[in-house]
Design a protein around this motif. Structure first.
Motif, PDB file in Angstrom:
ATOM      1  N   GLN A  34      -5.408  -9.245  -4.454  1.00 45.25           N
ATOM      2  CA  GLN A  34      -5.726  -8.738  -3.118  1.00 45.25           C
ATOM      3  C   GLN A  34      -6.190  -9.863  -2.205  1.00 45.25           C
ATOM      4  OE1 GLN A  34      -8.571  -5.729  -4.213  1.00 45.25           O
ATOM      5  NE2 GLN A  34      -7.022  -4.125  -4.382  1.00 45.25           N
ATOM      6  N   GLU A  35      -6.972 -10.789  -2.745  1.00 40.68           N
ATOM      7  CA  GLU A  35      -7.432 -11.921  -1.942  1.00 40.68           C
ATOM      8  C   GLU A  35      -6.255 -12.823  -1.547  1.00 40.68           C
ATOM      9  OE1 GLU A  35     -10.305 -13.667  -4.457  1.00 40.68           O
ATOM     10  OE2 GLU A  35     -11.801 -12.059  -4.148  1.00 40.68           O
TER      11      GLU A  35
ATOM     12  N   GLN B 156      -8.413  -8.080  -7.916  1.00 35.69           N
ATOM     13  CA  GLN B 156      -9.106  -8.614  -6.746  1.00 35.69           C
ATOM     14  C   GLN B 156      -8.528  -9.972  -6.352  1.00 35.69           C
ATOM     15  OE1 GLN B 156     -13.155  -8.479  -8.155  1.00 35.69           O
ATOM     16  NE2 GLN B 156     -13.500  -6.420  -7.342  1.00 35.69           N
TER      17      GLN B 156
ATOM     18  N   ALA C 104      -4.444 -11.024   1.204  1.00 33.94           N
ATOM     19  CA  ALA C 104      -5.208 -11.079   2.459  1.00 33.94           C
ATOM     20  C   ALA C 104      -5.109 -12.449   3.106  1.00 33.94           C
ATOM     21  CB  ALA C 104      -6.675 -10.727   2.188  1.00 33.94           C
TER      22      ALA C 104
ATOM     23  N   SER D 200       0.810  -1.216   0.000  1.00 32.31           N
ATOM     24  CA  SER D 200       0.000   0.000   0.000  1.00 32.31           C
ATOM     25  C   SER D 200       0.846   1.270   0.000  1.00 32.31           C
ATOM     26  CB  SER D 200      -0.927   0.016   1.217  1.00 32.31           C
ATOM     27  OG  SER D 200      -0.183   0.061   2.426  1.00 32.31           O
TER      28      SER D 200
ATOM     29  N   ALA E 114      -1.755 -12.794   4.728  1.00 28.61           N
ATOM     30  CA  ALA E 114      -1.644 -12.052   5.989  1.00 28.61           C
ATOM     31  C   ALA E 114      -2.352 -12.790   7.128  1.00 28.61           C
ATOM     32  CB  ALA E 114      -2.233 -10.652   5.818  1.00 28.61           C
ATOM     33  N   GLU E 115      -3.477 -13.409   6.796  1.00 33.32           N
ATOM     34  CA  GLU E 115      -4.234 -14.125   7.830  1.00 33.32           C
ATOM     35  C   GLU E 115      -3.547 -15.426   8.232  1.00 33.32           C
ATOM     36  OE1 GLU E 115      -8.080 -14.714   6.238  1.00 33.32           O
ATOM     37  OE2 GLU E 115      -8.653 -12.597   6.333  1.00 33.32           O
TER      38      GLU E 115
END
Length: 294
Positions: A285-286, A282, A289, A41, A292-293
């Motif tokens: 980005q998924e 997208q 994400a 980001s 990160a999780e």
């Protein structure tokens, strides 16, 4: 326009720019857990993830041709005439890996490029030797790219950076440049402009340069149906070049048209690309994400 059409168009654009292995590389770049060189980001992620890179990349190619040693190296050691799309995919993947990828993958990409540079050596028409690993040539390639990416994003990016963010972007790109062998890359937008100006005495439009420009502008290896849209992107890229580059490279300088018709066309084209690539973005980005999780 339908979601199905958007996905088809996005897949076609992605296939051209990322190559047939693009989806596999995307999964690895964005999905592999572990440390990155940059926050996605941050300014470098914002610029390198935006559709304005299509304009910036073309401007960079055109501008870089003006260094005789760099262009001779490309002409004598590159297959750009026969494999322009392959070179595009490799360059796109390098930028993605070093911007968004795992630190190990990013370093591996740098190592591959440095190994290639070490093998690219030759002699200029005046008898002087050149080497792709020469820090001065590496600096030229770097500043021409960064200036092009930044100018294209400022004009056509979805979220243009403010002055402090532009300085941060230049400094972030310097991290990669140092790893490639640039000794003292610029750290701010003002320093970037000064470095480009300092190169002016070394620049000239050689036969190699004009041949490369002809390929980029007039001979893209694209289906006929895609060429009008490509032409709009080329016009937007040319419109961002400094006026002093135009006549030597045989490119037009039409200030009024560039401020009106060309900019409107560039905005529409980058907007359409951004729209088409939304599903793929997208996916990235998924993947990030989920990483990160996990």
């Amino acid at each position: 326009m339908s979601t199905g059409l958007r996905e088809q168009l996005g897949e076609a654009i992605f296939r051209v720019t990322a190559g047939p292995e693009g989806p596999r590389h995307r999964a690895r770049i964005h999905g592999r857990p572990g440390p990155r060189w940059f926050d996605g980001s941050s300014p470098i992620g914002v610029v390198h993830g935006d559709a304005s890179m299509f304009v910036g990349g073309l401007r960079a190619l055109l501008l870089q041709t003006l260094h005789p040693a760099a262009m001779t190296a490309v002409a004598e050691h590159s297959d750009f005439r026969a494999d322009m799309l392959g070179r595009l995919a490799r360059t796109s993947r390098f930028i993605a890996e070093t911007t968004f990828g795992h630190a190990e993958d990013a370093q591996r990409a740098v190592n591959v490029v440095r190994a290639i540079h070490d093998r690219v050596n030759g002699t200029l028409p005046d008898g002087a030797r050149y080497s792709a690993s020469d820090p001065r040539l590496l600096e030229w390639v770097h500043v021409a790219e960064v200036d092009s990416f930044l100018r294209a994003h400022t004009m056509y990016g979805r979220h243009p950076l403010d002055a402090a963010e532009r300085d941060e972007y230049v400094a972030q790109t310097g991290v990669v440049a140092r790893k490639l062998g640039v000794l003292d890359p610029p750290e701010s937008e003002a320093e970037l402009a000064a470095r480009l100006e300092a190169f002016r005495p070394e620049l000239a439009a050689t036969d190699h340069a004009r041949e490369a420009v002809s390929y980029v502008v007039h001979k893209p290896p694209l289906p006929r149906a895609a060429r009008p849209a490509y032409g709009v992107l080329v016009a937007a890229a040319v419109g961002l070049l400094p006026p002093w580059t135009r006549q030597p490279l045989g490119l037009p300088w039409l200030p009024l048209a560039e401020r009106t018709v060309v900019r409107t066309g560039g905005s529409l084209a980058t907007g359409a690309i951004r729209w088409a690539l939304t599903p793929g973005r997208q996916v990235a980005q998924e993947l990030a994400a989920a990483r990160a999780e996990g």
